[in-house]
Design an enzyme around this catalytic site. Structure first.
Site, short mmCIF file in Angstrom:
data_model
loop_
_atom_site.label_atom_id
_atom_site.label_comp_id
_atom_site.label_asym_id
_atom_site.label_seq_id
_atom_site.Cartn_x
_atom_site.Cartn_y
_atom_site.Cartn_z
N GLU A 1 48.56 -0.67 49.71
CA GLU A 1 48.32 -1.62 50.91
C GLU A 1 47.70 -0.71 52.00
OE1 GLU A 1 52.12 -3.32 52.40
OE2 GLU A 1 52.81 -3.60 50.28
N CYS B 1 55.40 -0.49 55.81
CA CYS B 1 55.04 0.26 54.41
C CYS B 1 55.56 -0.25 53.13
CB CYS B 1 55.45 1.58 54.64
SG CYS B 1 54.68 2.80 53.46
#
Length: 347
Positions: A89, A323
């Protein structure tokens, strides 16, 4: 893939160092190649020109956009597919910033983080790190890169430092706008001062209590918070960059009066800023964020005690930008809250 592999491939086609540098600059800065001074036909040998389509295709394949999720705050969460099909990501941040990932998964195992629940799958190569920046620059201006996405940069130090050196030179990003984020590792304090590009340092502190930190970050190096701050302060003075101490606010865990006293004890007079970020709530994890009012009261108290404190919203809160949330939430088993004695909230 590492950046040096790209250089070797260009050299094998007869490229000279000046050719390598121009090609890599065009790639890293997403410069136009049609017209102007960047046209490959104007400066590359024929053999290199012939090899360029295949090279550019491979570079494009290092990081492909699988999905994008814009947030109301101007951020955008990107799910990025690497060449082997693994995903990481990146997060486009407001004000021209980008958060990149340095590992697929993570070995630190922070109990409040989605990424750590699946463990470490593999390292992200230096060229793959830069490719995340290139992918983002094709969408918007990127002037700042924070190594604060999936993974612990200290556990992939060679690739991360190679990417930092490249971005700080060929990638045209100011050194203070490259931010190395870590839970704290002796190797970081040894390595960072030696590089040609010395990034800013963000240290994930989260608590001033060594026992609590060991519970929250179970596989982080066992360094006492006071020792971490001492080493970070030495780096701050050597580089003239203030340390950014990161503090994820977990309601009833690290937001009480005892932590206020600990923060004042550790950070008063230090060349530092404390970034307090209310937890980006994950449905599968048993932790909650304090109210914004409670967090603001905590920040005001620290200000009054002489600590430069910034209360920040977690970028992408409305699109699960924390996260590893997008990648890991369906892979991870259910979590169990660690047993920590609650502390009273601030008056």
């Amino acid at each position: 893939m590492r950046i040096d592999f790209i250089r070797q491939r260009l050299r094998a086609q007869g490229a000279k160092p000046c050719h390598e540098q121009r090609i890599l600059r065009i790639w890293a800065q997403v410069l136009p190649t049609e017209g102007g001074r960047s046209r490959p036909d104007d400066f590359l040998p024929q053999a290199v020109r012939d090899a360029m389509p295949a090279l550019l295709a491979d570079l494009d394949g290092l990081a492909r956009l699988r999905s994008q999720h814009p947030g109301e705050d101007g951020s955008a969460r990107l799910l990025v597919e690497l060449a082997d099909g693994q995903t990481v990501e990146s997060v486009l941040l407001p004000r021209d910033g980008l958060c990149v990932s340095t590992q697929v998964g993570c070995a630190v195992g922070c109990v409040f983080c989605m990424t750590g629940r699946e463990g470490l799958l593999r390292q992200v190569g230096s060229a793959e790190i830069v490719a995340q920046v290139v992918l983002a620059r094709r969408q918007r201006l990127v002037k700042k890169v924070v190594f604060m996405g999936m993974g612990e940069p200290a556990h992939n130090l060679d690739n991360v430092m190679e990417a930092i050196d490249f971005l700080g030179t060929t990638g045209a990003i100011g050194h203070k706008n490259l931010v190395f984020s870590t839970v704290g590792d002796p190797r970081v304090f040894e390595r960072l001062p030696l590089g040609p590009v010395k990034p800013a340092l963000a240290l994930s502190l989260h608590t001033t209590r060594a026992d609590l930190r060991a519970q929250l970050l179970p596989r982080a190096p066992r360094m006492d918070p006071a020792d971490l701050v001492e080493r970070a302060e030495a780096y701050a003075r050597a580089t003239s960059y203030p340390i950014q101490y990161q503090w994820t606010l977990l309601e009833g865990i690290n937001d009480g009066p005892d932590e206020v006293e600990g923060i004042v004890r550790l950070l008063h007079g230090k060349y530092a800023v404390l970034n307090m970020i209310p937890y980006n709530t994950v449905p599968d994890l048993p932790y909650t964020r304090p109210s914004w009012e409670a967090a603001a009261a905590l920040a005001r108290t620290l200000h009054r005690r002489g600590i430069l404190t910034k209360l920040r919203q977690s970028a992408g809160q409305d699109v699960e930008g924390g996260c590893g949330q997008l990648r890991a939430r369906e892979l991870a088993p259910s979590a169990r809250r660690i047993e920590i004695r609650p502390v009273a909230s601030l008056p």
